[in-house]
Design a protein around this motif. Structure first.
Motif, mmCIF file in Angstrom:
data_model
loop_
_atom_site.group_PDB
_atom_site.id
_atom_site.type_symbol
_atom_site.label_atom_id
_atom_site.label_comp_id
_atom_site.label_asym_id
_atom_site.label_seq_id
_atom_site.Cartn_x
_atom_site.Cartn_y
_atom_site.Cartn_z
ATOM 1 N N GLY A 189 0.840 -1.189 0.000
ATOM 2 C CA GLY A 189 0.000 0.000 0.000
ATOM 3 C C GLY A 189 0.877 1.242 0.000
ATOM 4 N N VAL A 190 0.399 2.323 -0.608
ATOM 5 C CA VAL A 190 1.204 3.537 -0.701
ATOM 6 C C VAL A 190 0.375 4.767 -0.351
ATOM 7 N N HIS A 191 1.071 5.790 0.119
ATOM 8 C CA HIS A 191 0.444 7.091 0.347
ATOM 9 C C HIS A 191 0.272 7.824 -0.975
ATOM 10 N N GLY A 192 1.283 7.718 -1.833
ATOM 11 C CA GLY A 192 1.234 8.401 -3.111
ATOM 12 C C GLY A 192 2.043 7.678 -4.164
ATOM 13 N N GLY A 198 7.720 8.480 -7.984
ATOM 14 C CA GLY A 198 7.588 7.056 -7.756
ATOM 15 C C GLY A 198 6.626 6.782 -6.614
ATOM 16 N N LEU A 199 7.009 5.883 -5.709
ATOM 17 C CA LEU A 199 6.195 5.571 -4.539
ATOM 18 C C LEU A 199 6.697 6.394 -3.367
ATOM 19 N N SER A 200 5.769 6.994 -2.620
ATOM 20 C CA SER A 200 6.202 7.896 -1.549
ATOM 21 C C SER A 200 5.289 7.806 -0.342
ATOM 22 N N THR A 201 5.817 8.302 0.783
ATOM 23 C CA THR A 201 5.104 8.308 2.055
ATOM 24 C C THR A 201 5.506 9.549 2.838
ATOM 25 N N PRO A 202 4.639 10.063 3.717
ATOM 26 C CA PRO A 202 5.017 11.217 4.537
ATOM 27 C C PRO A 202 5.899 10.853 5.721
ATOM 28 N N VAL A 222 1.560 -3.166 -6.231
ATOM 29 C CA VAL A 222 1.065 -1.991 -5.506
ATOM 30 C C VAL A 222 -0.454 -1.997 -5.539
ATOM 31 N N VAL A 223 -1.065 -1.873 -4.381
ATOM 32 C CA VAL A 223 -2.527 -1.793 -4.284
ATOM 33 C C VAL A 223 -2.875 -0.380 -3.832
ATOM 34 N N ALA A 224 -3.491 0.388 -4.722
ATOM 35 C CA ALA A 224 -3.739 1.808 -4.431
ATOM 36 C C ALA A 224 -4.947 2.296 -5.217
#
Length: 285
Positions: A189-192, A198-202, A222-224
């Motif tokens: 799972g991803v935030h953005g 690419g794939l990012s998180t806070p 990736v499940v988003a």
């Protein structure tokens, strides 16, 4: 937007939110015409979306909430968003889990939904840093006769670590646990997710733990839901080239699908009508 008179409240609010984000703001009278509903219904929908923190009400309408790249919503706040989309994604992603394989599930509300569907896949070894995901499997095992695990029940490994607002365990302890393991598939799972970031998180610590997950997996899924496309968190932890498949929902725009197709080898649009846009529920393109 047409033929929306009979939309469920959740679907109607998803359409409103998409319109607010796409246009940067909408007026109540515009939404009543587009959705063919009453002024009172629209205002109730805006109130509900404002309580979820995804829009800000202004005089006569609403505008999107611009979140800082360091903002990290809690699990409960995120679990109330895009419920139907997450269920569609979870159902499609579960078909990618092979009985008897070793899989990893990161934290998040979409992987939490996925965990419920994975209960039907026999003999899995599941490594997760999500307290919520581990609880799903643990609760299912307690339903076995006389407290014994059900036949084919998953073997679950929960990493240690420091708990985040989204109930994930991150930091050096989690990183060390993951470093020595190897997974057939990582469901992430991803935030953005975006072309540039690419794939990012806070969360900086979560970024490092997710990076370890990606490095340990033969295949990354990736499940988003569609709202994650174009969102950028504080810290990137993987490039799109490291992703094998993105499983998302039918709310993803045609333009975004074209952009994703240029950068990812696999795209599954869960919940899309068969033949409607080149994808169907769970088919990889």
């Amino acid at each position: 937007m047409t033929d929306n008179q009979n939309l469920l409240a959740e679907q109607r609010r998803a359409l409103i939110l998409d319109e607010v984000r796409r246009r940067g703001g909408v007026r109540v009278n515009e939404l009543t015409r587009r959705l063919s509903v009453s002024d009172m219904t629209v205002r109730r929908d805006l109130d509900a979306l404002a309580r979820q923190g995804v829009i800000e009400k202004v005089h006569g309408g609403a505008v999107p909430v611009v979140e800082a790249s360091t903002h990290e919503p809690g699990f409960e706040a995120k679990s109330a968003l895009e419920l139907s989309a997450k269920e569609d994604i979870a159902r499609a992603a579960a078909r990618m889990a092979v009985p008897g394989s070793a899989i990893a599930l990161s934290g998040g509300t979409t992987t939490f939904a996925l965990a419920h569907h994975l209960l039907e896949v026999p003999d899995l070894t599941v490594v997760t840093n999500s307290v919520r995901v581990a609880d799903v499997f643990h609760s299912a095992q307690r339903l076995g006769a006389a407290g014994a695990p059900r036949p084919g029940a998953a073997t679950v490994v929960l990493t240690g670590g420091v708990r985040t607002p989204s109930d994930s365990l991150v930091g050096p302890v989690a990183d060390q646990a993951i470093r020595s393991l190897h997974f057939d598939v990582l469901f992430l799972g991803v935030h953005g997710i975006s072309v540039e970031a690419g794939l990012s998180t806070p969360n900086l610590a979560e970024a490092e733990t997710n990076r370890r997950f990606v490095q340990a997996a033969r295949r990354v899924v990736v499940v988003a839901d569609h709202t994650k496309w174009g969102t950028v968190g504080l810290s990137s932890f993987a490039q799109l080239s490291e992703v094998g498949v993105l499983v998302t929902d039918a709310g993803l725009s045609a333009r975004a699908r074209e952009e994703i197709a240029e950068h990812l080898p696999g795209l599954v649009v869960a919940g899309a009508p068969e033949g409607g846009d080149g994808t169907d529920d769970g088919r990889e393109v």
